[in-house]
Scaffold this motif. Structure first.
Motif, PDB file in Angstrom:
ATOM      1  N   TYR A 289      -5.846  -9.418  -0.862  1.00  0.00           N
ATOM      2  CA  TYR A 289      -6.316  -8.071  -0.503  1.00  0.00           C
ATOM      3  C   TYR A 289      -5.440  -7.486   0.604  1.00  0.00           C
ATOM      4  O   TYR A 289      -5.079  -6.302   0.566  1.00  0.00           O
ATOM      5  CB  TYR A 289      -7.774  -8.146  -0.074  1.00  0.00           C
ATOM      6  N   CYS A 290      -5.089  -8.304   1.578  1.00  0.00           N
ATOM      7  CA  CYS A 290      -4.198  -7.846   2.649  1.00  0.00           C
ATOM      8  C   CYS A 290      -2.875  -7.353   2.083  1.00  0.00           C
ATOM      9  O   CYS A 290      -2.349  -6.309   2.516  1.00  0.00           O
ATOM     10  CB  CYS A 290      -3.935  -8.980   3.642  1.00  0.00           C
ATOM     11  N   ILE A 291      -2.338  -8.089   1.120  1.00  0.00           N
ATOM     12  CA  ILE A 291      -1.056  -7.712   0.539  1.00  0.00           C
ATOM     13  C   ILE A 291      -1.133  -6.331  -0.091  1.00  0.00           C
ATOM     14  O   ILE A 291      -0.208  -5.515   0.029  1.00  0.00           O
ATOM     15  CB  ILE A 291      -0.601  -8.756  -0.507  1.00  0.00           C
ATOM     16  N   THR A 292      -2.238  -6.029  -0.770  1.00  0.00           N
ATOM     17  CA  THR A 292      -2.367  -4.699  -1.379  1.00  0.00           C
ATOM     18  C   THR A 292      -2.371  -3.612  -0.317  1.00  0.00           C
ATOM     19  O   THR A 292      -1.834  -2.517  -0.531  1.00  0.00           O
ATOM     20  CB  THR A 292      -3.636  -4.582  -2.242  1.00  0.00           C
ATOM     21  N   LEU A 293      -2.981  -3.904   0.837  1.00  0.00           N
ATOM     22  CA  LEU A 293      -3.026  -2.909   1.905  1.00  0.00           C
ATOM     23  C   LEU A 293      -1.684  -2.761   2.620  1.00  0.00           C
ATOM     24  O   LEU A 293      -1.411  -1.723   3.218  1.00  0.00           O
ATOM     25  CB  LEU A 293      -4.125  -3.263   2.910  1.00  0.00           C
ATOM     26  N   PHE A 294      -0.863  -3.786   2.567  1.00  0.00           N
ATOM     27  CA  PHE A 294       0.485  -3.685   3.127  1.00  0.00           C
ATOM     28  C   PHE A 294       1.428  -2.958   2.174  1.00  0.00           C
ATOM     29  O   PHE A 294       2.472  -2.456   2.579  1.00  0.00           O
ATOM     30  CB  PHE A 294       1.060  -5.082   3.398  1.00  0.00           C
ATOM     31  N   SER A 295       1.081  -2.935   0.911  1.00  0.00           N
ATOM     32  CA  SER A 295       1.971  -2.398  -0.121  1.00  0.00           C
ATOM     33  C   SER A 295       1.874  -0.875  -0.194  1.00  0.00           C
ATOM     34  O   SER A 295       1.004  -0.238   0.409  1.00  0.00           O
ATOM     35  CB  SER A 295       1.617  -3.002  -1.482  1.00  0.00           C
ATOM     36  N   ASP A 296       2.763  -0.293  -1.003  1.00  0.00           N
ATOM     37  CA  ASP A 296       2.763   1.160  -1.213  1.00  0.00           C
ATOM     38  C   ASP A 296       1.674   1.607  -2.184  1.00  0.00           C
ATOM     39  O   ASP A 296       1.523   2.813  -2.417  1.00  0.00           O
ATOM     40  CB  ASP A 296       4.133   1.608  -1.736  1.00  0.00           C
ATOM     41  N   LEU A 297       0.933   0.657  -2.753  1.00  0.00           N
ATOM     42  CA  LEU A 297      -0.127   1.012  -3.694  1.00  0.00           C
ATOM     43  C   LEU A 297      -1.332   1.639  -3.001  1.00  0.00           C
ATOM     44  O   LEU A 297      -2.184   2.239  -3.665  1.00  0.00           O
ATOM     45  CB  LEU A 297      -0.576  -0.228  -4.479  1.00  0.00           C
ATOM     46  N   THR A 298      -1.429   1.481  -1.682  1.00  0.00           N
ATOM     47  CA  THR A 298      -2.599   1.975  -0.940  1.00  0.00           C
ATOM     48  C   THR A 298      -2.174   2.943   0.165  1.00  0.00           C
ATOM     49  O   THR A 298      -2.730   2.928   1.259  1.00  0.00           O
ATOM     50  CB  THR A 298      -3.384   0.789  -0.340  1.00  0.00           C
ATOM     51  N   LYS A 299      -1.220   3.794  -0.124  1.00  0.00           N
ATOM     52  CA  LYS A 299      -0.634   4.667   0.894  1.00  0.00           C
ATOM     53  C   LYS A 299      -1.612   5.687   1.474  1.00  0.00           C
ATOM     54  O   LYS A 299      -1.398   6.203   2.562  1.00  0.00           O
ATOM     55  CB  LYS A 299       0.584   5.400   0.314  1.00  0.00           C
ATOM     56  N   LYS A 300      -2.681   5.991   0.775  1.00  0.00           N
ATOM     57  CA  LYS A 300      -3.634   6.985   1.280  1.00  0.00           C
ATOM     58  C   LYS A 300      -4.959   6.365   1.740  1.00  0.00           C
ATOM     59  O   LYS A 300      -5.952   7.067   1.909  1.00  0.00           O
ATOM     60  CB  LYS A 300      -3.885   8.048   0.211  1.00  0.00           C
ATOM     61  N   VAL A 301      -4.946   5.059   1.962  1.00  0.00           N
ATOM     62  CA  VAL A 301      -6.146   4.379   2.458  1.00  0.00           C
ATOM     63  C   VAL A 301      -5.982   4.134   3.954  1.00  0.00           C
ATOM     64  O   VAL A 301      -5.075   3.409   4.383  1.00  0.00           O
ATOM     65  CB  VAL A 301      -6.375   3.036   1.738  1.00  0.00           C
ATOM     66  N   THR A 302      -6.833   4.749   4.752  1.00  0.00           N
ATOM     67  CA  THR A 302      -6.755   4.524   6.194  1.00  0.00           C
ATOM     68  C   THR A 302      -8.106   4.779   6.853  1.00  0.00           C
ATOM     69  O   THR A 302      -8.988   5.407   6.275  1.00  0.00           O
ATOM     70  CB  THR A 302      -5.676   5.417   6.849  1.00  0.00           C
ATOM     71  N   MET A 303      -8.284   4.228   8.052  1.00  0.00           N
ATOM     72  CA  MET A 303      -9.495   4.386   8.864  1.00  0.00           C
ATOM     73  C   MET A 303     -10.730   3.788   8.196  1.00  0.00           C
ATOM     74  O   MET A 303     -11.856   4.142   8.508  1.00  0.00           O
ATOM     75  CB  MET A 303      -9.739   5.864   9.191  1.00  0.00           C
ATOM     76  N   GLN A 304     -10.518   2.848   7.286  1.00  0.00           N
ATOM     77  CA  GLN A 304     -11.620   2.277   6.515  1.00  0.00           C
ATOM     78  C   GLN A 304     -11.948   0.855   6.976  1.00  0.00           C
ATOM     79  O   GLN A 304     -11.057   0.091   7.338  1.00  0.00           O
ATOM     80  CB  GLN A 304     -11.272   2.233   5.028  1.00  0.00           C
ATOM     81  N   ASN A 305     -13.235   0.529   6.907  1.00  0.00           N
ATOM     82  CA  ASN A 305     -13.646  -0.872   6.955  1.00  0.00           C
ATOM     83  C   ASN A 305     -13.953  -1.264   5.520  1.00  0.00           C
ATOM     84  O   ASN A 305     -14.906  -0.771   4.914  1.00  0.00           O
ATOM     85  CB  ASN A 305     -14.872  -1.082   7.835  1.00  0.00           C
TER      86      ASN A 305
END
Length: 281
Positions: free
Chosen positions: A232-248
């Motif tokens: 899951y961390c890897i997906t958040l480091f990747s460009d696939l989640t570029k518009k995901v922020t400020m989330q728990n």
């Protein structure tokens, strides 16, 4: 088999101690996905843990640091950029420790000096990492910063103690700094609320075995383990989640959305005599 999700990306991973650590699993997977990174932990952890083994395995440089020290953090970030030849694309904050938990102080009998250290190490260090990177302009545009949290930030779970307060603060920092860093530099900041996981730090929580069993029975997908969290961390480091922020982001097999599961109900009913169970319906 990797997907090259992090090919060409540079990172810093805080908190890998041994192969039980989530940060350790993240480092292994980041390496498999093509990233280069540095590893950082306390000076004692670097001497006593197995981090050098991980460094050799992944080709990473180890930079010891006290994550509550701005001077140490500046050194980690500056050295990382020098070693890797550019700005940082991702940072993992996998740091947490409570002296109240270690000393078996109950929540209604906290040592406030210990509490201050819990908050500084487990949450404020996250702010210090982000602020240091921000002031050094160390993050690449669309970079990603992730910290590990737990559902005790929202719900009361027996035995989690003052670490629950630290996790609540950690998540607040992600939201507050996430707005600033996102607006100005397009850097994403999120927290992952992970299932209770058997790690060196987690094993010190009173009743951790019970928490793990309870959440596993409650979760329709079962607990997420350290390797699942690394993915899951890897997906958040990747460009696939570029518009995901400020989330728990809850990564817990569905536990955070459950009230009562069939498995948990069956176990609960076992605690009663047959006649008593009938009286429940």
């Amino acid at each position: 088999m990797g997907y090259n999700l992090l090919k060409g990306k540079r990172g810093i991973i805080f908190g890998a101690l041994n192969d039980m650590s989530i940060a350790w699993k993240v480092a292994e997977m980041a390496h498999a996905e093509g990233a280069v990174f540095t590893l950082s932990n306390t000076h004692v952890a670097c001497r006593m843990g197995s981090v050098m083994e991980l460094a050799q395995k992944t080709g990473a440089e180890v930079i010891p640091a006290d994550a509550t020290s701005i001077e140490d953090l500046e050194n980690v970030i500056k050295t990382s950029m020098e070693v890797m030849g550019g700005k940082i694309d991702f940072i993992l904050h996998s740091i947490g420790m409570s002296l109240n938990v270690r000393k078996h102080r109950l929540y209604n009998d906290l040592d406030y000096n210990y509490l201050a250290k819990t908050l500084d190490i487990s949450a404020i260090s996250f702010h210090k990492v982000i602020q240091t990177a921000y002031k050094l302009d160390a993050m690449s545009e669309w970079g990603s910063i992730v910290a590990l949290s737990y559902v005790a930030a929202q719900r009361t779970l027996y035995g989690y103690n003052d670490m629950a307060d630290a996790k609540a603060l950690l998540e607040s920092i992600a939201r507050s700094f996430g707005y600033i860093y996102g607006r100005e530099k397009k850097v994403r900041i999120n927290t992952i609320s992970q299932s209770p996981t058997v790690t060196t730090a987690g094993s010190g929580v009173k009743g951790i075995d019970g928490l793990i069993d309870f959440s596993d029975r409650m979760s329709p997908l079962g607990n997420a383990d350290a390797s699942d969290c690394a993915s899951y961390c890897i997906t958040l480091f990747s460009d696939l989640t570029k518009k995901v922020t400020m989330q728990n982001l809850f990564h817990d097999g569905g536990f955070s959305s459950m009230g009562m599961s069939l498995a948990a109900m069956k176990q609960y009913n076992k605690s009663f005599d047959a006649g008593e169970v009938e009286d429940l319906y």
